[in-house]
Design an enzyme around this catalytic site. Structure first.
Site, PDB file in Angstrom:
ATOM      1  N   LYS A  22      13.559 -34.944   4.539  1.00 43.92           N
ATOM      2  CA  LYS A  22      13.337 -34.763   3.095  1.00 43.92           C
ATOM      3  C   LYS A  22      14.097 -35.809   2.292  1.00 43.92           C
ATOM      4  CE  LYS A  22      15.422 -32.274  -0.577  1.00 43.92           C
ATOM      5  NZ  LYS A  22      16.839 -32.325  -0.842  1.00 43.92           N
ATOM      6  N   ASN A  23      15.397 -36.013   2.570  1.00 37.75           N
ATOM      7  CA  ASN A  23      16.204 -36.901   1.727  1.00 37.75           C
ATOM      8  C   ASN A  23      15.911 -38.378   1.946  1.00 37.75           C
ATOM      9  OD1 ASN A  23      17.253 -34.772   0.374  1.00 37.75           O
ATOM     10  ND2 ASN A  23      19.104 -34.633   1.616  1.00 37.75           N
ATOM     11  N   ARG A  93      16.099 -33.387  -8.397  1.00 39.95           N
ATOM     12  CA  ARG A  93      17.187 -34.367  -8.528  1.00 39.95           C
ATOM     13  C   ARG A  93      16.743 -35.775  -8.200  1.00 39.95           C
ATOM     14  NH1 ARG A  93      21.629 -34.097 -10.841  1.00 39.95           N
ATOM     15  NH2 ARG A  93      22.932 -35.885 -10.370  1.00 39.95           N
ATOM     16  N   CYS A 117      19.135 -28.719  -7.163  1.00 38.98           N
ATOM     17  CA  CYS A 117      20.001 -27.592  -6.796  1.00 38.98           C
ATOM     18  C   CYS A 117      21.204 -27.500  -7.727  1.00 38.98           C
ATOM     19  CB  CYS A 117      20.507 -27.754  -5.358  1.00 38.98           C
ATOM     20  SG  CYS A 117      19.198 -27.721  -4.124  1.00 38.98           S
ATOM     21  N   ARG A 122      26.836 -32.646 -11.486  1.00 45.49           N
ATOM     22  CA  ARG A 122      26.215 -33.701 -10.662  1.00 45.49           C
ATOM     23  C   ARG A 122      26.064 -34.954 -11.517  1.00 45.49           C
ATOM     24  NH1 ARG A 122      21.593 -31.316  -6.719  1.00 45.49           N
ATOM     25  NH2 ARG A 122      22.177 -33.174  -5.553  1.00 45.49           N
ATOM     26  N   PRO A 123      27.207 -35.642 -11.824  1.00 46.29           N
ATOM     27  CA  PRO A 123      27.139 -36.824 -12.703  1.00 46.29           C
ATOM     28  C   PRO A 123      26.368 -37.969 -12.056  1.00 46.29           C
ATOM     29  CG  PRO A 123      29.308 -36.642 -11.682  1.00 46.29           C
ATOM     30  CD  PRO A 123      28.544 -35.399 -11.293  1.00 46.29           C
ATOM     31  N   ILE A 124      25.877 -38.915 -12.862  1.00 52.11           N
ATOM     32  CA  ILE A 124      25.209 -40.109 -12.319  1.00 52.11           C
ATOM     33  C   ILE A 124      25.892 -41.380 -12.818  1.00 52.11           C
ATOM     34  CG2 ILE A 124      22.966 -38.993 -11.936  1.00 52.11           C
ATOM     35  CD1 ILE A 124      22.032 -40.458 -14.519  1.00 52.11           C
ATOM     36  N   ASP A 125      27.186 -41.294 -13.115  1.00 53.49           N
ATOM     37  CA  ASP A 125      27.918 -42.463 -13.650  1.00 53.49           C
ATOM     38  C   ASP A 125      27.888 -43.653 -12.708  1.00 53.49           C
ATOM     39  OD1 ASP A 125      31.103 -42.001 -12.333  1.00 53.49           O
ATOM     40  OD2 ASP A 125      29.518 -40.507 -12.173  1.00 53.49           O
ATOM     41  N   GLN A 126      27.892 -43.412 -11.396  1.00 55.11           N
ATOM     42  CA  GLN A 126      27.887 -44.530 -10.447  1.00 55.11           C
ATOM     43  C   GLN A 126      26.511 -45.203 -10.390  1.00 55.11           C
ATOM     44  OE1 GLN A 126      30.898 -45.543  -8.934  1.00 55.11           O
ATOM     45  NE2 GLN A 126      31.468 -44.091 -10.550  1.00 55.11           N
ATOM     46  N   ASP A 306      25.214 -30.283   3.514  1.00 52.08           N
ATOM     47  CA  ASP A 306      23.913 -29.606   3.525  1.00 52.08           C
ATOM     48  C   ASP A 306      23.731 -28.676   4.721  1.00 52.08           C
ATOM     49  OD1 ASP A 306      22.119 -32.469   2.102  1.00 52.08           O
ATOM     50  OD2 ASP A 306      23.455 -30.984   1.215  1.00 52.08           O
ATOM     51  N   ILE A 328      32.486 -31.912  -1.276  1.00 54.29           N
ATOM     52  CA  ILE A 328      31.473 -32.679  -2.024  1.00 54.29           C
ATOM     53  C   ILE A 328      31.056 -31.986  -3.324  1.00 54.29           C
ATOM     54  CG2 ILE A 328      29.200 -33.779  -1.885  1.00 54.29           C
ATOM     55  CD1 ILE A 328      30.939 -34.931   0.256  1.00 54.29           C
ATOM     56  N   ARG A 398      11.072 -26.400  -1.139  1.00 47.52           N
ATOM     57  CA  ARG A 398      11.320 -27.766  -1.587  1.00 47.52           C
ATOM     58  C   ARG A 398      11.714 -28.682  -0.436  1.00 47.52           C
ATOM     59  NH1 ARG A 398      15.924 -28.299  -4.687  1.00 47.52           N
ATOM     60  NH2 ARG A 398      15.398 -30.478  -4.368  1.00 47.52           N
TER      61      ARG A 398
HETATM   62  C1  EPZ Z   1      22.355 -36.225  -1.951  1.00 50.39           C
HETATM   63  O1  EPZ Z   1      22.604 -35.789  -3.288  1.00 50.39           O
HETATM   64  C2  EPZ Z   1      21.432 -35.173  -1.339  1.00 50.39           C
HETATM   65  N1  EPZ Z   1      20.226 -35.108  -2.133  1.00 50.39           N
HETATM   66  C3  EPZ Z   1      22.120 -33.814  -1.351  1.00 50.39           C
HETATM   67  O2  EPZ Z   1      21.284 -32.912  -0.611  1.00 50.39           O
HETATM   68  C4  EPZ Z   1      23.439 -33.889  -0.598  1.00 50.39           C
HETATM   69  O3  EPZ Z   1      24.126 -32.672  -0.731  1.00 50.39           O
HETATM   70  C5  EPZ Z   1      24.303 -35.031  -1.168  1.00 50.39           C
HETATM   71  O4  EPZ Z   1      23.572 -36.269  -1.188  1.00 50.39           O
HETATM   72  C6  EPZ Z   1      25.557 -35.252  -0.337  1.00 50.39           C
HETATM   73  O5  EPZ Z   1      25.247 -35.538   0.980  1.00 50.39           O
HETATM   74  C7  EPZ Z   1      19.270 -36.046  -1.913  1.00 50.39           C
HETATM   75  O6  EPZ Z   1      19.383 -36.930  -1.089  1.00 50.39           O
HETATM   76  C8  EPZ Z   1      18.029 -35.937  -2.764  1.00 50.39           C
HETATM   77  P1  EPZ Z   1      25.914 -37.756  -4.022  1.00 50.39           P
HETATM   78  P2  EPZ Z   1      23.255 -36.786  -4.362  1.00 50.39           P
HETATM   79  O7  EPZ Z   1      25.586 -38.711  -5.096  1.00 50.39           O
HETATM   80  O8  EPZ Z   1      22.786 -38.139  -4.097  1.00 50.39           O
HETATM   81  C9  EPZ Z   1      29.659 -37.336  -6.984  1.00 50.39           C
HETATM   82  C10 EPZ Z   1      19.941 -31.043  -0.170  1.00 50.39           C
HETATM   83  O9  EPZ Z   1      20.274 -29.864   0.067  1.00 50.39           O
HETATM   84  N2  EPZ Z   1      28.967 -38.354  -7.805  1.00 50.39           N
HETATM   85  O10 EPZ Z   1      26.148 -38.279  -2.651  1.00 50.39           O
HETATM   86  O11 EPZ Z   1      23.012 -36.208  -5.682  1.00 50.39           O
HETATM   87  C11 EPZ Z   1      28.914 -36.006  -6.975  1.00 50.39           C
HETATM   88  O12 EPZ Z   1      29.250 -35.208  -8.075  1.00 50.39           O
HETATM   89  C12 EPZ Z   1      20.665 -31.820  -1.301  1.00 50.39           C
HETATM   90  O13 EPZ Z   1      19.091 -31.653   0.462  1.00 50.39           O
HETATM   91  C13 EPZ Z   1      29.602 -38.843  -8.932  1.00 50.39           C
HETATM   92  O14 EPZ Z   1      30.714 -38.427  -9.269  1.00 50.39           O
HETATM   93  O15 EPZ Z   1      24.798 -36.635  -3.967  1.00 50.39           O
HETATM   94  C14 EPZ Z   1      29.337 -35.408  -5.636  1.00 50.39           C
HETATM   95  O16 EPZ Z   1      30.568 -34.755  -5.779  1.00 50.39           O
HETATM   96  C15 EPZ Z   1      21.580 -30.961  -2.097  1.00 50.39           C
HETATM   97  N3  EPZ Z   1      28.955 -39.783  -9.673  1.00 50.39           N
HETATM   98  C16 EPZ Z   1      29.520 -36.651  -4.760  1.00 50.39           C
HETATM   99  O17 EPZ Z   1      29.641 -37.769  -5.625  1.00 50.39           O
HETATM  100  C17 EPZ Z   1      27.724 -40.281  -9.331  1.00 50.39           C
HETATM  101  O18 EPZ Z   1      27.170 -41.133 -10.033  1.00 50.39           O
HETATM  102  C18 EPZ Z   1      28.377 -36.897  -3.780  1.00 50.39           C
HETATM  103  O19 EPZ Z   1      27.175 -36.887  -4.504  1.00 50.39           O
HETATM  104  C19 EPZ Z   1      27.103 -39.766  -8.184  1.00 50.39           C
HETATM  105  C20 EPZ Z   1      27.746 -38.802  -7.426  1.00 50.39           C
END
Ligand code: EPZ
Length: 420
Positions: A22-23, A93, A117, A122-126, A306, A328, A398
């Site tokens: 899926k991811n 997402r 979810c 779930r910030p997107i600053d990066q 996950d 996480i 999903r």
């Molecule tokens: C991906 O989410 C997966 N989703 C999530 O799976 C998974 O839990 C996660 O990676 C971690 O492995 C998809 O691939 C669609 P991250 P993502 O950016 O990309 C922080 C499932 O069940 N962060 O790796 O949204 C954030 O808050 C889903 O399949 C920032 O601070 O996760 C978190 O604490 C649920 N700023 C950490 O980083 C940012 O700009 C990891 O988040 C981005 C992230």
């Protein structure tokens, strides 16, 4: 309203074949927008997030043909980035990948603030940091994110947190940029490698995916005209591994990449389960009651967040006191409330939960709060004494393809019914 009804106390036995990841799929499908051509994708998981993404691409002008239940041909020669259906992008997402792909191809992208979810903030600053480093301007207002650029120029970007989404979005935005982009402190998940391999098959020049330094040498155009097969789903495979032990069963998991499952394999063996890896399949079987463990979720190759809820079910019936630290996500223990209704003894506080192992679970009506919590409740229903009812199936659909059919083939007494 649909619900799953499960009669428990069933040891799972037999074989299960894992679907595409899926991811990876929800990143590879928007990545096709970078191609000024046609491509074919195989091993596509037939799940609602994928179908939603195909709808979005068609709104943008792409032509998608389902050649089979798991193969699509995508023609993205003509797309209009101004046609993103904002309502649809709010539903999940991974719609944030439209930003990197459309910015990369059209120098303009707009989506609504992404949904998905509810795991806490779930910030997107990066993501934004990477786009701005490449020369884009990004505006976040009125529930929308708009990224624009006259041109994108290769650069170095250091990720302050290890982020799957930001790493992939930085790659997408950099593929057609002028010059080389270096992504430092990148995430290393298998689906990131899969996205890079897909793009390289279509004409990109990406090196180092799977390590914490990724180099993207910008190219003029991606012509496509190639076929790519999506990697098997690590998390689906891990879900069935846990179900095998929790149900006191014996399952052979086929079409998986055992390397991707090393952290879960190690944990299952540590608590007393049995795993035998052999080529592209794994046999997982129960022999004695499992015992306590301490788990900390971490980015790949650490223990995946996950699989945390599914592992929580197994630890809730394992001997002794177990602890899970969720590093996480802020709130990924909502499922423990439902398990405690089933007779578990779990105390969750913030990012830590303590599991006092009980002998067994009892059936109850329970509610899935998100995708993986839903999978965990299915495992709980299969091992509990009595008939469990699970609601909010939209979360489960999903990310898992035909999940009840796959469990039924392993002997589970599970059916989807419509409640009047
Ligand atoms: C991906 O989410 C997966 N989703 C999530 O799976 C998974 O839990 C996660 O990676 C971690 O492995 C998809 O691939 C669609 P991250 P993502 O950016 O990309 C922080 C499932 O069940 N962060 O790796 O949204 C954030 O808050 C889903 O399949 C920032 O601070 O996760 C978190 O604490 C649920 N700023 C950490 O980083 C940012 O700009 C990891 O988040 C981005 C992230």
């Amino acid at each position: 309203m649909e619900k799953l009804v499960i009669t428990g106390k069933t040891p799972l036995k037999g074989e299960v074949v894992i679907s595409g990841a899926k991811n990876a799929a929800v990143a590879i499908i928007p990545a096709t927008l970078l191609i000024n051509g046609v491509c074919r994708i195989e091993n596509v998981p037939n799940i609602s997030d994928v179908r939603l993404y195909c709808e979005i691409l068609e709104e943008l002008g792409a032509k998608i043909t389902w050649e089979t239940e798991h193969e699509i041909t995508v023609d993205t020669r003509k797309i209009d980035p101004h046609k993103v259906p904002l309502d649809t992008t709010r539903k999940f997402r991974a719609s944030y990948y439209l930003l990197g792909a459309l910015l990369g191809r059209c120098k303009f992208a707009q989506v609504s603030s992404p949904g998905g979810c509810n795991l806490g903030a779930r910030p997107i600053d990066q993501h934004i940091k990477s786009f701005e480093a490449l020369g884009a301007t990004v505006d976040v207002s009125n529930g929308k994110i708009t990224a624009k650029a006259k041109k994108l120029k290769g650069t170095s970007v250091y990720m302050d947190v290890v982020s799957v989404g930001a790493t992939i979005n930085a790659i997408l935005a950099a593929v057609l940029a002028e010059g080389t982009t270096i992504i430092d402190n990148a995430a290393k998940e298998p689906h990131i490698v899969d996205v890079a391999n897909f793009l390289n098959t279509m004409g990109a020049d990406i090196r180092g995916a799977g390590t914490d330094i990724i180099k993207v040498h910008g190219v003029k155009e991606l012509k496509g005209d190639a076929t790519y097969s999506i990697v098997p789903d690590q998390i689906e495979a891990g879900t069935f591994m846990i179900a095998a032990i929790a149900s006191k069963g014996d399952i052979t998991i086929k079409n998986c990449i055992t390397k991707h499952l090393e952290s879960i394999t190690a944990k299952i063996v540590e608590i007393g389960g049995n795993v035998d890896a052999n080529g592209d399949h794994l046999r997982v079987w129960y022999s004695k009651r499992t015992h306590k463990a301490t788990i900390k979720t971490l980015p790949y190759p650490g223990f995946p967040t996950d699989l945390q809820p599914q592992m929580g079910v197994l630890l809730s019936i394992s001997e002794g006191t177990s602890i899970i630290n969720e590093s996480i996500w802020e709130s990924r223990f909502q499922y423990t409330v439902e398990l405690n209704k089933m007779g578990a003894n779990i105390t969750a506080q913030g990012k830590t939960a303590v599991f006092e192992g009980v002998k067994g679970l009892t059936a109850a009506p329970v509610y899935a709060s998100d995708l993986r919590a839903g999978a965990a409740l299915i495992i709980a229903g299969i091992i509990a004494n009595g008939k469990t009812e699970i609601y909010n199936l939209n979360h489960i659909d999903r990310g898992y393809e035909n999940i009840e059919e796959k469990f039924r083939k392993l002997g589970a007494k599970i059916e989807r019914v419509v409640e009047e």
